[in-house]
Design a protein around this motif. Structure first.
Motif, PDB file in Angstrom:
ATOM      1  N   LEU A 277      38.664  39.243  44.084  1.00 50.78           N
ATOM      2  CA  LEU A 277      40.107  39.136  43.945  1.00 50.78           C
ATOM      3  C   LEU A 277      40.644  38.471  45.518  1.00 50.78           C
ATOM      4  O   LEU A 277      41.601  38.099  45.288  1.00 50.78           O
ATOM      5  CB  LEU A 277      40.544  40.600  43.945  1.00 50.78           C
ATOM      6  CG  LEU A 277      40.178  41.428  42.465  1.00 50.78           C
ATOM      7  CD1 LEU A 277      40.512  42.886  42.371  1.00 50.78           C
ATOM      8  CD2 LEU A 277      41.059  40.672  41.375  1.00 50.78           C
ATOM      9  N   LYS A 278      40.264  39.323  46.687  1.00 49.39           N
ATOM     10  CA  LYS A 278      40.442  38.915  47.687  1.00 49.39           C
ATOM     11  C   LYS A 278      40.782  37.473  48.136  1.00 49.39           C
ATOM     12  O   LYS A 278      41.794  37.063  48.738  1.00 49.39           O
ATOM     13  CB  LYS A 278      39.485  39.506  48.997  1.00 49.39           C
ATOM     14  CG  LYS A 278      40.377  39.691  50.395  1.00 49.39           C
ATOM     15  CD  LYS A 278      39.473  40.591  51.265  1.00 49.39           C
ATOM     16  CE  LYS A 278      40.376  40.460  52.736  1.00 49.39           C
ATOM     17  NZ  LYS A 278      39.383  41.444  53.654  1.00 49.39           N
ATOM     18  N   PRO A 279      39.642  36.585  47.761  1.00 48.52           N
ATOM     19  CA  PRO A 279      39.901  35.311  47.847  1.00 48.52           C
ATOM     20  C   PRO A 279      40.716  34.376  47.078  1.00 48.52           C
ATOM     21  O   PRO A 279      40.856  33.233  47.264  1.00 48.52           O
ATOM     22  CB  PRO A 279      38.286  34.720  47.909  1.00 48.52           C
ATOM     23  CG  PRO A 279      37.688  35.794  47.075  1.00 48.52           C
ATOM     24  CD  PRO A 279      38.589  37.004  47.392  1.00 48.52           C
ATOM     25  N   ASN A 280      41.196  35.072  45.917  1.00 48.68           N
ATOM     26  CA  ASN A 280      41.788  34.335  45.041  1.00 48.68           C
ATOM     27  C   ASN A 280      43.265  34.781  44.487  1.00 48.68           C
ATOM     28  O   ASN A 280      43.710  33.825  43.837  1.00 48.68           O
ATOM     29  CB  ASN A 280      40.964  34.345  43.609  1.00 48.68           C
ATOM     30  CG  ASN A 280      39.383  33.638  43.817  1.00 48.68           C
ATOM     31  OD1 ASN A 280      39.426  32.460  44.354  1.00 48.68           O
ATOM     32  ND2 ASN A 280      38.310  34.429  43.615  1.00 48.68           N
ATOM     33  N   THR A 281      43.541  35.727  44.926  1.00 49.32           N
ATOM     34  CA  THR A 281      45.131  36.041  44.120  1.00 49.32           C
ATOM     35  C   THR A 281      45.761  37.098  45.391  1.00 49.32           C
ATOM     36  O   THR A 281      44.989  37.844  46.185  1.00 49.32           O
ATOM     37  CB  THR A 281      44.866  36.838  43.013  1.00 49.32           C
ATOM     38  OG1 THR A 281      46.253  37.369  42.883  1.00 49.32           O
ATOM     39  CG2 THR A 281      43.843  37.993  43.246  1.00 49.32           C
ATOM     40  N   PRO A 282      46.912  36.634  45.621  1.00 48.31           N
ATOM     41  CA  PRO A 282      47.910  37.469  46.769  1.00 48.31           C
ATOM     42  C   PRO A 282      47.985  38.762  46.045  1.00 48.31           C
ATOM     43  O   PRO A 282      48.641  39.768  46.873  1.00 48.31           O
ATOM     44  CB  PRO A 282      49.100  36.752  46.901  1.00 48.31           C
ATOM     45  CG  PRO A 282      49.345  35.854  45.335  1.00 48.31           C
ATOM     46  CD  PRO A 282      47.940  35.626  45.232  1.00 48.31           C
ATOM     47  N   GLN A 283      47.595  39.193  44.819  1.00 51.92           N
ATOM     48  CA  GLN A 283      47.879  40.477  44.368  1.00 51.92           C
ATOM     49  C   GLN A 283      46.644  41.154  44.386  1.00 51.92           C
ATOM     50  O   GLN A 283      46.050  42.037  43.818  1.00 51.92           O
ATOM     51  CB  GLN A 283      48.344  40.442  42.954  1.00 51.92           C
ATOM     52  CG  GLN A 283      49.859  39.928  42.803  1.00 51.92           C
ATOM     53  CD  GLN A 283      50.681  40.959  43.447  1.00 51.92           C
ATOM     54  OE1 GLN A 283      50.828  41.907  43.022  1.00 51.92           O
ATOM     55  NE2 GLN A 283      51.440  40.447  44.154  1.00 51.92           N
ATOM     56  N   ASN A 284      45.800  40.627  45.367  1.00 44.87           N
ATOM     57  CA  ASN A 284      44.280  41.447  45.509  1.00 44.87           C
ATOM     58  C   ASN A 284      44.464  42.653  45.915  1.00 44.87           C
ATOM     59  O   ASN A 284      43.702  43.646  45.081  1.00 44.87           O
ATOM     60  CB  ASN A 284      43.564  40.602  46.489  1.00 44.87           C
ATOM     61  CG  ASN A 284      44.207  40.428  47.941  1.00 44.87           C
ATOM     62  OD1 ASN A 284      45.025  41.147  48.065  1.00 44.87           O
ATOM     63  ND2 ASN A 284      43.943  39.231  48.415  1.00 44.87           N
ATOM     64  N   ILE A 285      45.349  43.404  46.567  1.00 44.24           N
ATOM     65  CA  ILE A 285      45.211  44.560  47.084  1.00 44.24           C
ATOM     66  C   ILE A 285      45.897  45.550  45.848  1.00 44.24           C
ATOM     67  O   ILE A 285      45.503  46.714  45.926  1.00 44.24           O
ATOM     68  CB  ILE A 285      45.877  44.920  48.373  1.00 44.24           C
ATOM     69  CG1 ILE A 285      45.557  46.038  49.116  1.00 44.24           C
ATOM     70  CG2 ILE A 285      47.434  44.747  48.208  1.00 44.24           C
ATOM     71  CD1 ILE A 285      44.237  46.238  49.498  1.00 44.24           C
TER      72      ILE A 285
END
Length: 299
Positions: A138-146
């Motif tokens: 998630l963290k390296p791939n989408t701004p909705q990671n958090i």
């Protein structure tokens, strides 16, 4: 071992301990312990509370170390994290991995052997969700990671509740929702004043991909959602007027900062909002605990 070597060994041990993110783990354990106390009318059973607390802390620390290990090259490009031993090359990959797996294994053994299977499985799922799903995918791939990955960070009170009762109650899920809704505005405030760091590291954090204005609006909307969720314990009869007064006061300050951040952004204000968000969650859960024992006499 001479004095210089002993000092070097101590410094290395401290650097390794810092990889476990003790401040973050401290907040995780605090929320988990609050869940343990809220799970029943009396004091939690020490025979479960102590191993549950230690087990959750060890697994959380292990997940943090795996996070630092995976992100060591990213951390090296960010001023906020360049000091970490993994980023500086002072802690080897094998050494970090062995320590993390050992700590995590001991934590899981404590939970499975001295607490209950449900808590062990939920804690393992939380570990996988943070150390693997969030960190790697998630963290390296989408701004909705958090937003997506925040589910792992919201689990501590559920783990604490399950540790004491062997089940997951509706109130525990409300505690989960509080932390889940708190996480995005908390983290985005940090990302705002650290946006250059994240851009340099190539991470698609919301301020980098969508800009400052969109991020501050998102913080405001999530703060409104969080304020509404904090009233659920009262609505369901699980908390009383003492908690309600505390929640209303804390929410008022939270929304005040969110509105100011959106209307007149400044890095200093974002930094203040980030720091306040930590105190906000701490005091909110402390208010739940005080209110709980105010309403229910301890046997």
């Amino acid at each position: 071992m001479n004095a210089a070597e002993l000092q070097q060994a101590r410094q290395h041990a401290v650097a390794l301990m810092q990889l476990a993110k003790p401040r973050v783990v401290g907040l995780i354990v605090f929320c988990a312990v609050i869940g343990m106390f809220l799970a029943g009318p009396g004091w939690p059973d020490p025979a479960r509370l102590l191993p549950a607390t230690a087990g959750i802390a060890l697994v959380a620390g292990a997940a943090a170390m795996i996070n630092c290990l995976v992100e060591r090259t990213v951390d090296a490009n960010m001023r906020r994290t360049a000091w970490r031993a993994t980023a500086r090359g002072e802690a080897g990959a094998a050494e970090t991995l062995i320590i993390a797996l050992t700590a995590g294994g001991i934590g899981m053994a404590l939970l499975a052997g001295l607490v209950n299977a449900l808590t062990a499985w939920l804690t393992l799922a939380t570990f996988v969700g943070y150390a693997i799903v969030y960190t790697l995918l998630l963290k390296p791939n989408t701004p909705q990671n958090i937003v997506i990955g925040g589910a792992s960070g919201a689990m501590p009170p559920v783990l604490g509740w399950a540790a004491m009762t062997g089940e997951v109650h509706a109130f525990a899920l409300v505690l989960f929702l509080i932390i889940y809704a708190w996480t995005p505005p908390h983290f985005w405030a940090l990302a705002l004043y650290r946006r250059d760091d994240y851009a340099r590291a190539g991470l698609p954090m919301l301020p980098v991909t969508h800009g400052q204005r969109f991020t501050t609006l998102s913080i405001l909307l999530y703060s409104l959602l969080l304020s509404a969720i904090t009233l659920l314990p009262v609505a369901m009869g699980a908390a009383g007027w003492l908690y309600l007064l505390a929640a209303l006061a804390l929410d008022a300050r939270l929304l005040f900062l969110a509105v100011r951040l959106h209307r007149q952004y400044a890095d200093a204000l974002a930094r203040r909002a980030f720091a306040w968000s930590i105190w906000y969650l701490t005091w909110l859960f402390a208010a739940l605990l005080i209110d709980h024992y105010w309403l229910i006499p301890v046997s």
